[in-house]
Structure formats: C-alpha cells, structure tokens
Design an enzyme around this catalytic site. Structure first.
Site, short mmCIF file in Angstrom:
data_model
loop_
_atom_site.label_atom_id
_atom_site.label_comp_id
_atom_site.label_asym_id
_atom_site.label_seq_id
_atom_site.Cartn_x
_atom_site.Cartn_y
_atom_site.Cartn_z
N LYS A 54 41.58 48.01 43.18
CA LYS A 54 40.42 48.77 43.41
C LYS A 54 39.74 48.44 44.69
O LYS A 54 39.34 49.23 45.51
CB LYS A 54 39.15 48.49 42.39
CG LYS A 54 39.58 49.16 40.85
CD LYS A 54 38.92 48.54 39.89
CE LYS A 54 39.43 49.20 38.50
NZ LYS A 54 39.04 48.59 37.18
N GLN A 98 34.95 44.09 35.39
CA GLN A 98 36.22 44.25 34.89
C GLN A 98 36.29 43.58 33.18
O GLN A 98 36.20 42.65 32.93
CB GLN A 98 37.13 43.61 35.91
CG GLN A 98 38.59 43.83 35.45
CD GLN A 98 39.07 45.33 35.62
OE1 GLN A 98 38.85 45.84 36.74
NE2 GLN A 98 39.76 45.68 34.54
N ASP A 124 30.90 52.86 35.99
CA ASP A 124 31.79 53.19 34.86
C ASP A 124 31.31 53.97 33.84
O ASP A 124 31.83 54.65 32.67
CB ASP A 124 32.13 51.75 34.15
CG ASP A 124 33.38 51.20 34.51
OD1 ASP A 124 34.21 51.84 35.05
OD2 ASP A 124 33.61 49.99 34.49
#
Ligand code: NAP
Length: 311
Positions: A54, A98, A124
């Site tokens: 990422k 994460q 997210d």
C-alpha cells in the site's frame, strides 16, 4: 466454453491513471499531497507485506504515505493514543489500521479502534457513521474491496440492475457492504453464510455470485449457473502439496508457481468453475489489485472533503 476472465489488474491501473490528474490538482491547490497513515501493529508477515505494498502504491500515485508501527506487545491504550494523534494530524487525510490486530489486544479491540477513528479519515469505511451512511446510500468513504468489485462489474459491462446477486459471506468488511452496494445498484440480493441451508442450490440461482468466505476452492461447479458472473474475493495461502495437486495438475502454470515458491494463494472458487461461469475473476489478479486502487481513491476523496471550504 471457458469463462471470460475479468482482469482486476487492468481495471486497477485504469482507476489509478484516472486518479493521477485529481491528485496533482489537489496537491497544487492544497500545497501538499493527500496523506495516508498506515497503522501496523505487531509482526504478522502478511500484514507487513500488505502495508508495504500500500505504501509503494500510494507513493507511485503521488500520495504521501507513512507507516506508523507499534510492537506486538503494544497496549490498546497506546494504539488509541496513536489514532488520536493521527485524527488531529494536518497532513494525514486517511488512516488505515491493518487487520488483524494482535490477539493479546482482545476480541473487541478492532471495533474499538474503528470507533475511535475520525469518520472523515476512515478510508476503509468501517466507522459506524460511514456504515450508517452506506446503509442510507449517501456514503463518501465505502469499504474498498466491495467498491472495487462494483467498478470491475461496471467496467466489464456486466449489468447489475435486475440481476439476482448472491453474496456468500456476511462480514462487516466484505459481505455486508458488498450486498448493500449491489442493492443500491438495484440488484436483487441474497446474503448467505455458514448457517445457510442448501448453499449450492441458492448459489445456482445467481446471475452474479460473490464468494467471500475465505475457504479455498469451496465454490465448485455445482454452485454456478451456466453463464453466471463469479467474483472470487477469497485469498487462502496453501502450503500443502496434496491440496494444491487436487486443484492444479502437475505441469500447469499454477502448479509450477507452487513449485517455485512452496506456497500458492488461491481463491474461494474451484478452478473447475471456469468451465461453467460466463465471467470470472482470477486469483491472483482479480479483486486484490482493486482494493488498493480504491484505498488510494478514498484517500483522495477524504483529502478533498477535508480541504473543502465548508469542512
Ligand atoms: P470473515 O470475516 O472470516 O467472514 C467469512 C464469512 O464467510 C462469514 O460471514 C462466514 O459465515 C462465511 N462462511 C464461512 N464458512 C462458510 C461456509 N462453509 N458456508 C457459507 N458461508 C461461510 O472473512 P472476510 O474478512 O469477509 O474475508 C473473506 C475472504 O476474502 C478471506 O479469504 C479474505 O482473505 C478475503 N479478502 C480479500 C480481499 C482482497 O482484497 N482480495 C479483501 C478482503 C478480504 P458466518 O458469518 O456464519 O460465520
């Protein structure tokens, strides 16, 4: 006839190309690039790999990205302190934590962390405010994997309105938001899970079948209506030779990849489905690359919203 393979890598590249101009425009307007904080707790090798990839993708797309790392022994309180700092940071528009968090943090830790995020930076789309907005079909920050799947269907000209979509899996990060996005696009949606009775029969009624259960090669040909579109979200790393050889003949490309690496990432969909489905996402190269492209797009959207005059 073999299914048309839906190439997620190409679609992800197209999305990232489209982003480039908007990222450049934001950067010149704001005097800084959109910023993403990647929070990594512990030393799970897969999580390290995801976060590094990422970071690299964000850099390639002109975004600022920083890894904020805590040790596996970190307390939930110290993680919440970090989130608080990032919520107040001027240079970070998006925060991604994460998964999974270390087990020692407790079963409720992940939700507590999502709840602590500034919803405006929740790239997210897991904060309850963003989930609520998604239910009402007015969200800006929507979970990346399901949004990527809608992009893939649209850009592959697969009609959604009026289709019967069956989603196998009801997690907060994939199954539920996927079902909502399909519903908002006027599909008739059935959500299945581990207690669903006669899963193959229900799956066989799908025009669009989304497999997001995390069980290698679980969805076999008898789950699939001939000609249906099958989206394989699952990623399971196989290290057992016997299982790999049950799925992929020795000498095949996938088997050769296993021989080279000693492991193989496979999806939830059995390779035999390629002979029944009309269209199918491969693993790898299907849904995975889209998730990162949509994370970058969400970060840009968060940056634009935060810097809008009314914010
Ligand atoms: P999860 O939280 O473990 O949820 C799995 C879902 O599948 C649950 O709703 C579960 O039902 C259901 N399920 C499990 N076994 C089943 C069975 N035998 N029959 C029917 N349903 C069953 O997983 P997740 O986070 O949604 O992820 C799913 C998969 O997608 C994983 O392999 C993950 O690695 C992958 N993934 C990939 C990407 C990507 O970018 N490619 C992104 C996210 C996730 P219950 O609710 O009844 O337990």
């Amino acid at each position: 006839m073999a299914a048309r393979l839906l190439n997620g890598t190409d679609v992800a590249q197209a999305i990232r190309r489209e982003l480039a101009a908007d990222v450049a425009a934001f950067t010149s307007r704001a005097g800084r690039p959109p910023g993403l904080a990647l929070v990594l707790v512990g030393d799970n090798p897969a999580s390290h790999l995801y976060v590094t990839s990422k970071l690299k993708s964000a850099g390639e797309s002109g975004l600022r990205a920083d890894i904020e790392q805590l040790p596996a022994t970190a307390s939930l309180a110290s993680l919440l302190t970090l989130i608080d700092r990032l919520n107040r940071s001027d240079v970070h528009d998006g925060i991604l934590v994460q998964s999974p968090l270390p087990e020692a943090m407790g079963a409720a830790a992940e939700q507590q962390v999502f709840d602590a995020l500034d919803p405006a930076k929740d790239v997210d789309g897991f904060h309850p405010v963003n989930v609520g907005k998604l239910v009402q079909n007015r969200a800006t920050l929507v979970p990346c994997t399901p949004t990527g799947i809608i992009e893939l269907l649209d850009r592959s000209r697969i009609p959604i309105a009026g289709a019967h979509a069956v989603v196998i899996g009801r997690s907060n990060i994939v199954g539920k938001p996927m079902a909502l996005l399909l519903l908002h696009r006027h599909a008739t949606v059935t959500i299945c899970h581990s207690r669903t009775a006669d899963l193959p029969a229900i799956s066989r009624t799908a025009d669009i079948l989304v497999a997001a259960l995390g069980k290698a090669a679980f969805v076999t040909a008898d789950f699939v209506k001939p000609g249906a579109t099958v989206i394989d979200v699952g990623t399971t790393k196989l290290e057992d030779r016997a299982t790999v050889e049950r799925l992929f003949a020795p000498g095949s490309k996938r088997h050769q990849a296993f021989e080279r690496r000693g492991s193989l990432v496979v999806g939830d969909v059995h390779p035999e489905v390629e002979q029944v489905a009309g269209a199918l996402t491969p693993v790898p190269g299907g849904v995975g690359p889209l998730t990162i492209a949509l994370l970058l797009r969400n970060t840009l959207r968060a940056a634009e919203a935060r810097c809008a005059p009314s914010h």
